[in-house]
Design a protein around this motif. Structure first.
Motif, mmCIF file in Angstrom:
data_model
loop_
_atom_site.group_PDB
_atom_site.id
_atom_site.type_symbol
_atom_site.label_atom_id
_atom_site.label_comp_id
_atom_site.label_asym_id
_atom_site.label_seq_id
_atom_site.Cartn_x
_atom_site.Cartn_y
_atom_site.Cartn_z
ATOM 1 N N SER A 145 0.841 -1.197 0.000
ATOM 2 C CA SER A 145 0.000 0.000 0.000
ATOM 3 C C SER A 145 0.875 1.246 0.000
ATOM 4 O O SER A 145 1.884 1.320 0.719
ATOM 5 N N ARG B 144 1.810 5.043 0.982
ATOM 6 C CA ARG B 144 1.664 5.740 2.254
ATOM 7 C C ARG B 144 1.413 7.230 2.042
ATOM 8 O O ARG B 144 1.889 7.821 1.071
ATOM 9 N N GLU C 157 0.413 7.949 10.969
ATOM 10 C CA GLU C 157 -0.159 7.071 9.953
ATOM 11 C C GLU C 157 -0.093 5.602 10.342
ATOM 12 O O GLU C 157 -0.937 4.801 9.925
ATOM 13 N N CYS D 213 -5.468 2.352 9.160
ATOM 14 C CA CYS D 213 -5.656 1.030 8.560
ATOM 15 C C CYS D 213 -5.611 1.166 7.049
ATOM 16 O O CYS D 213 -6.315 2.015 6.480
ATOM 17 N N THR D 214 -4.788 0.368 6.398
ATOM 18 C CA THR D 214 -4.751 0.412 4.945
ATOM 19 C C THR D 214 -5.934 -0.353 4.374
ATOM 20 O O THR D 214 -6.429 -1.320 4.966
ATOM 21 N N GLU E 240 -5.796 -2.269 1.927
ATOM 22 C CA GLU E 240 -5.318 -3.626 1.633
ATOM 23 C C GLU E 240 -5.608 -4.562 2.795
ATOM 24 O O GLU E 240 -6.158 -5.661 2.622
ATOM 25 N N ASP E 241 -5.269 -4.133 4.015
ATOM 26 C CA ASP E 241 -5.460 -4.986 5.184
ATOM 27 C C ASP E 241 -6.943 -5.183 5.489
ATOM 28 O O ASP E 241 -7.376 -6.280 5.861
ATOM 29 N N THR F 148 -6.709 4.312 4.642
ATOM 30 C CA THR F 148 -6.009 4.868 3.486
ATOM 31 C C THR F 148 -6.189 3.939 2.299
ATOM 32 O O THR F 148 -5.974 2.737 2.405
#
Length: 395
Positions: A179, A181, A187, A191-192, A194-195, A321
């Motif tokens: 991911s 940033r 940051e 939570c991304t 992707e996760d 994000t």
């Protein structure tokens, strides 16, 4: 997949007797045929020759697809790879790897060894498509059929570096997993996408990445993934019951208490990467609980919320994000860290004869599932037109 034209807003929409399917982006999932009330959408082998010609003529001479990020796109004009069976290794069983395997089977006599670090094929389709979009996942049926081909050896849960040498060519279709940033303070507590997507889609090894804290969440990103996350967060219990998610995921989402989502775009609405259909779907599901904010620059994520460069703070319990992905280096291959890709010419890796790339590691993390079809075709065209010495997967 935005493959059927003319679509709303295009010349001819609603005025003609026919619709046409763009072969460059169609993912062969069959969803259009399943829902067509008059059986107008049919596989090419069942359609009349006249209809096939009309469909091809509709797209003839059109500009290349911007989403492919290729210099040009040409219809495949292959010659069968002669000289008896050859050995090709395809690394990655996501859309790009599966389409590359399909093209190799259709256009060559090669025997294909297909490997993936996971136990099942599908990649982004299986673990990235939103669980309330089951029709998109129908392409999995095509992928599963490819595995049954007599010239395919499928090795799930395998690291390509563990395989012996001696392949005539290696196609790397490993995607872009990391991911991007924001580069702001705090940051690491965010939570991304992707996760979060991996968790609610049940990707092996994925765990719940964050405790949901209502009533508001902020999602930084203006692509389809950001809209998917917003739609899932705002789904009520009735919608969640209809989704292909585990009971634990349904329970956590229902109890999360997120009642409002702020979709934050760092640029203007004209630069938004989501499709019109994705936005309409989100607004239809929870339009009164979604705020679209543009030209906003985050500076820090704190216990009070997301701080912006204009001195204001958006109070929120969670920050997600969804600003895209980037590729990571592959052992033994050149890498462009600025673009997050392996340098290549139409899929042929620069300076590494016998090695090829397809998908996001080739063109960057842009374009939907269907774009991988044209991308893989171009890579296989480069492969079959070259005479290479045997390649090894890790060299």
């Amino acid at each position: 997949m935005n493959s059927i034209h003319p679509s709303p807003g295009e010349p001819g929409f609603g005025t003609g007797a026919s619709l046409f399917i763009d072969p460059r982006t169609c993912i062969d999932c069959g969803a259009c045929a399943d829902i067509c009330p008059v059986d107008a959408a049919q596989p090419v082998e069942k359609a009349s020759a006249e209809d096939v010609e009309r469909n091809a003529a509709y797209f003839a001479g059109q500009e290349p697809l911007d989403a492919t990020d290729l210099d040009s796109w040409e219809a495949p004009t292959y010659q069968v790879w002669g000289g008896g069976p050859r050995r090709v290794l395809v690394v990655g069983a996501g859309p790009a790897g599966m389409y590359a395997t399909r093209e190799l089977l259709l256009r060559t006599t090669a025997r294909v060894t297909l490997v993936d670090r996971l136990e099942q094929v599908g990649g982004l389709v299986r673990y990235g498509v939103a669980p309330d979009h089951p029709s998109t996942k129908q392409i999995m049926q095509t992928f599963e059929r490819i595995l049954q081909h007599e010239r395919v050896r499928w090795l799930p849960g395998t690291d390509a570096r563990e395989l012996p040498d001696g392949f005539d060519a290696v196609v790397h279709a490993v995607g872009a997993r990391r991911s991007r940033r924001l580069g702001i303070a705090g940051e690491d507590a965010a939570c991304t996408a992707e996760d979060f997507v991996a968790w609610y889609n049940g990707r092996p090894g994925a765990v719940r990445p964050v405790e949901l804290v209502g009533p508001r969440a902020v999602i930084v990103g203006n692509g389809n993934v950001a809209l998917d996350v917003a739609r899932i967060l705002l789904s009520d219990e009735a919608r969640l019951r209809d989704m292909d998610v585990s009971s634990d995921v349904r329970r956590v989402l229902a109890a999360g208490g997120v009642k409002e989502v702020v979709l934050l775009g760092r640029r203007g609405p004209g630069e938004a990467a989501y499709t019109d259909s994705a936005l309409k779907e989100l607004l239809a599901a929870a339009g009164d609980r979604v705020e679209l904010r543009h030209h906003a620059r985050p500076t820090a994520w704190t216990s009070e919320g997301l701080a912006l460069d204009d001195g204001t703070t958006i109070a929120a319990g969670n920050l997600f994000t969804a600003i895209g992905f980037e590729g990571t280096p592959i052992d033994g291959l050149p890498f462009d860290p600025e673009r997050g890709i392996v340098p290549n010419v139409r899929g042929a890796v620069v300076g590494r004869p016998g090695h090829y790339v397809a998908g996001w590691i080739k063109r960057g993390a842009r374009g939907g599932i269907g774009v991988n079809k044209a991308c893989a075709q171009e890579t296989v065209m480069a492969l079959v037109s070259s005479s290479r010495a045997p390649a090894s997967p890790g060299s």
